[in-house]
Every structure is written in C-alpha cells, then in structure tokens.
Write an enzyme that holds these catalytic residues in place. Structure first.
Site, PDB file in Angstrom:
ATOM      1  N   TYR A 147       0.857  -1.192   0.000  1.00 61.23           N
ATOM      2  CA  TYR A 147       0.000   0.000   0.000  1.00 61.23           C
ATOM      3  C   TYR A 147       0.887   1.233   0.000  1.00 61.23           C
ATOM      4  O   TYR A 147       1.811   1.340   0.807  1.00 61.23           O
ATOM      5  CB  TYR A 147      -0.890  -0.017   1.248  1.00 61.23           C
ATOM      6  CG  TYR A 147      -1.781   1.188   1.401  1.00 61.23           C
ATOM      7  CD1 TYR A 147      -2.883   1.375   0.570  1.00 61.23           C
ATOM      8  CD2 TYR A 147      -1.529   2.145   2.389  1.00 61.23           C
ATOM      9  CE1 TYR A 147      -3.714   2.478   0.724  1.00 61.23           C
ATOM     10  CE2 TYR A 147      -2.354   3.257   2.544  1.00 61.23           C
ATOM     11  CZ  TYR A 147      -3.449   3.411   1.708  1.00 61.23           C
ATOM     12  OH  TYR A 147      -4.266   4.504   1.860  1.00 61.23           O
ATOM     13  N   ASP A 243       9.360   2.946  -0.355  1.00 59.92           N
ATOM     14  CA  ASP A 243       8.327   3.579   0.458  1.00 59.92           C
ATOM     15  C   ASP A 243       8.618   3.204   1.913  1.00 59.92           C
ATOM     16  O   ASP A 243       8.304   2.108   2.363  1.00 59.92           O
ATOM     17  CB  ASP A 243       6.947   3.074   0.019  1.00 59.92           C
ATOM     18  CG  ASP A 243       5.818   3.619   0.886  1.00 59.92           C
ATOM     19  OD1 ASP A 243       6.109   4.208   1.947  1.00 59.92           O
ATOM     20  OD2 ASP A 243       4.647   3.435   0.521  1.00 59.92           O
ATOM     21  N   LYS A 271       4.388   9.982   8.609  1.00 59.08           N
ATOM     22  CA  LYS A 271       4.167  10.697   9.872  1.00 59.08           C
ATOM     23  C   LYS A 271       5.276  10.601  10.911  1.00 59.08           C
ATOM     24  O   LYS A 271       5.391  11.462  11.774  1.00 59.08           O
ATOM     25  CB  LYS A 271       2.849  10.222  10.466  1.00 59.08           C
ATOM     26  CG  LYS A 271       2.696   8.702  10.397  1.00 59.08           C
ATOM     27  CD  LYS A 271       1.256   8.268  10.104  1.00 59.08           C
ATOM     28  CE  LYS A 271       1.202   6.797   9.767  1.00 59.08           C
ATOM     29  NZ  LYS A 271       1.022   6.437   8.410  1.00 59.08           N
TER      30      LYS A 271
END
Length: 432
Positions: A147, A243, A271
C-alpha cells in the site's frame, strides 16, 4: 480487567455516521474488519491510550507507527508548545525547514535532497511523478499487497484496509486510463519483476516497494530480493523508490535501506518524521530531485508543506533518535519477546498461526501457511482475527483493528507490559 463499557463510543459512532462517511475519517478506524464498535479515543500517554468511556489500553498502534518514543512524548510536546507561540502556519519559508532537510539527508544514506509534504500519500504520489519526469517514461511497477497511499494509480492490488474491509482491492472511481500504466509484480518473486521488464522494455520509469511490506501484515523481503531490484533498476535505468512510510527511522535510524544495505534512488516518508503531526517527505538523488519545481518541470506544491509546528516536532523526534541509539535496542528487544512469545503461545494452543516480525513491528496471521506475499497473506482467517482482537481489547490490549495491519512497539513500552500482553494472549488463544 474487563473493558465492556463502550456506551459513549457507541453514541459517538452513531452521531458520526450522520455526518462522516461510515462515521470515520479513515476506513480502518470503523472496526468493520473485527466486527466491533470503534473506540473513540480521548487521550494517550506513554504506552497507554484512553477512550471516552474511561477504558485504558496498552497501545500497540502508536498512531500507526510514528509514536516511536511513546504517546505524547514530553520532549516532542515541549518543542511543539514552544513553536506554536509564534503562529501555526505561514505558507512561507522558515529556517526550521532547512534544519529538517539537513537532518533527514544526514540520517538517510541515499538522500541528497528532500521535499516536505503533508502525508505519506502525497509523498509517494509526488515521488512517482518525479520519477516519470526524470526518465520520460510512463509505466511503473508496484507489488501486490503493498500500500502506497490512496492516489489513483497506486490503488491497484493495494492491500491494507482494502482487503480487511472486504472491498475489492481496486477502488471504485479509479479510471482504467489511470491504472493502465500500473504494472503489478509479486512481492518476494523476482521472476515476476523480470517478466514485466521483458514485456515493457524501456517503458518502466520506476519500481515502488515497501522494503518491508507492512500493509498485508508484516512481510519481510527474502534475502537478496531488494538487491536484485537494485540491480535490475540499474540495468534498465529505472528509478528504485523505497516507500519507508512505515519502516523509516523505525527499523533503524536510516530505515530499511540502512538495515539491508540497499540504496534506493528515491525514498518516501510519512508521519514518523513529524512525531505524529501530519507530515510526509520524499527525496533522493540530487539529479532526480532537481526535476522538482521551481528547479525543474515536475510540479508539486502545498500550503502546509514544511509547516513550522510539524517541523519542530519532527526535528525534536529525529534528533532524539539520533542521540539515543538505545531506543532501537529497547524496542527491538521487546519486539523479540512479544512476537516470539505470541508464536509460542499459538503453537501451545494448537492454533494455526504465523507471526511475522522484524524489529519492533510484527503481525499475527491466522493461517497454517508461511506468509511471504499477498496470496499467502490472504489465506489468513479474518473472522478468527476478529475474535482474537475483541478478546484482547476486553483485556485492555489495543492491537490493530484489522488482520492485515502492523503492530508497533514504542520506547515507552516495558517488559512488564509485554508480559501482561502475553498473559492475556495465552487465554485468548486457548479460547480460540
């Protein structure tokens, strides 16, 4: 310790559903995959999280990873309190952005330049656009079950909340035109990657991969898999994008790329670089990043990018991690105790279960098969996970409310809490 009191959470959820799709602002929070009422959280501190009904849980989500130092860490909190006195947002350049950029480039082996954004989704979307601009090619390879946020071209066989909530792995509203340049390979299967290169010669701009998959549950790469991707990208002049929204600054200070000794051309972060504030970043080789406006012709912008409050929180957290290597020793040690303990308890209880983990992140799959890719991950029994989750929640343990999400351990967790968690798991697994 029983946690049956959910009256206020239930009332809030019904009210929320009138105004917010599904009552939540991100699908996993709805607890659909575990058939339960979502807990509305009031506060969090250290390794605990507290809901509106006054229940207290040991928290293994940590806002999905960024709370590596623990919830509401006082050092980060003080930095935020200090900076908000000067204003929340300027939409203009600040010195803090330079401090943050230098810090990220110093800590991450492959980073020469970095651009701040506001989320992991923005980071991956922008990195791909930059890779396409740099190579002049349109197609890219992603892996089934990985994802990379919810931008259109990346919502193809995308794992995470999509599988857990029973929806098709491709979102409605994504056009065929948008998805046609997305090529999907099988995670941990280098042959599937080679085949795509053969079929799309000189057309592939980038490979984007979670170096440790963590959105079909945690699935580490096979030995050499990342090195093989590095080699095939070199041969084909294709941009390799890691990623590291989940693995960055968590698996090691320099992320999974430091841990595995494989350098991508570009990296995306989420984050964790903002200590939990809404923030993301993408960066990499200077010659690639100089394609980004206003240097080059790849456009990307954002009013809140490099927000001073997020930068203050991020600089503080990353500096703390840099100066305190014992954080990693602690969380990795606790990871070994928790995840190996869960695997042992499942074996003792004769429950079909696989526990995948690396460092402080891990997942428990209710399947008899070894989980190495999307297909094997999907053999996990979602209903059994739901039962297990609900039982653990009643015992004050807050795991991910979906089979295919990762669990996270923070610096604030203690060995006593891990033992308490294992004690609860022993009962729950035996009851299955």
């Amino acid at each position: 310790m029983s946690m049956n009191k959910t009256e206020r959470s239930a009332v809030f959820f019904e009210e929320a559903k009138k105004y917010i799709p599904g009552g939540v602002n991100s699908p996993c929070r709805a607890f659909l995959a575990v058939k339960d009422t979502p807990r509305f959280i009031e506060k969090a501190n250290g390794s605990y999280i507290y809901d509106v009904d006054g229940n207290k849980y040991i928290d293994y989500i940590g806002s999905w990873g960024p709370m590596i130092l623990g919830n509401n860490n006082p050092v980060v909190l003080d930095a935020v309190k200090e900076v908000i006195e000067n204003g929340l947002s300027f939409g203009a350049a600040t010195e803090k952005e330079i401090t943050m950029a230098k810090l990220v480039c110093e800590l991450v082996p492959s980073m020469e330049m970095v651009r701040m954004v506001n989320s992991g989704t923005e980071a991956t979307m922008s990195a791909l656009r930059t890779a396409r601009g740099y190579t002049g090619r349109n197609k890219f390879i992603k892996f089934e079950g990985c994802y990379h946020g919810h931008s259109d071209s990346l919502l193809v066989k995308a794992g995470s909340g999509l599988i857990a909530n029973g929806g098709a792995p491709d979102s409605a509203g994504v056009t065929e035109g948008c998805a046609k340049d997305t090529l999907t390979a099988i995670y941990n299967d280098f042959d599937s990657v080679q085949k795509l290169f053969e079929e799309n010669k000189d057309e592939i701009a980038a490979i984007i991969i979670e170096p440790i998959a963590a959105n079909m549950g945690v699935v580490p790469p096979n030995p050499n898999f990342l090195k093989q991707l590095r080699e095939i990208c070199d041969v084909n002049k294709t941009v390799l994008i890691f990623d590291e929204v989940i693995t960055g600054f968590r698996i090691a200070l320099g992320g999974a790329q430091e841990f595995y000794g494989v350098q991508p051309d570009m990296t995306t972060f989420g984050k964790i670089i903002g200590g939990g504030m809404p923030v993301g970043a993408y960066g990499g080789k200077r010659e690639i990043m100089e394609m980004v406006a206003p240097c080059g012709s790849v456009y990307q912008a954002g009013t809140l990018s490099g927000n001073p409050v997020a930068m203050a929180a991020g600089i503080t957290q990353l500096t703390y991690l840099k100066e305190h290597p014992e954080v990693y020793t602690h969380i990795n040690k606790l990871g070994t105790i928790l995840y190996e303990g869960l695997a042992e308890l499942a074996t003792d209880a004769k429950v079909s279960c696989r526990v995948n983990h690396i460092g402080s992140i891990g997942s428990l799959f209710f399947t008899g098969k070894e989980v190495t890719d999307y297909t094997s991950a999907k053999t996990a029994d979602i209903a059994t996970y739901g039962t297990y989750f609900r039982e653990m929640l009643l015992k004050g343990i807050y795991f991910a409310p979906a089979q295919f999400e990762a669990m996270f351990i923070s610096y604030a967790h203690t060995e006593e809490q891990i033992k308490e968690t294992l004690k609860a798991a022993e009962v729950c697994l035996a009851n299955l």
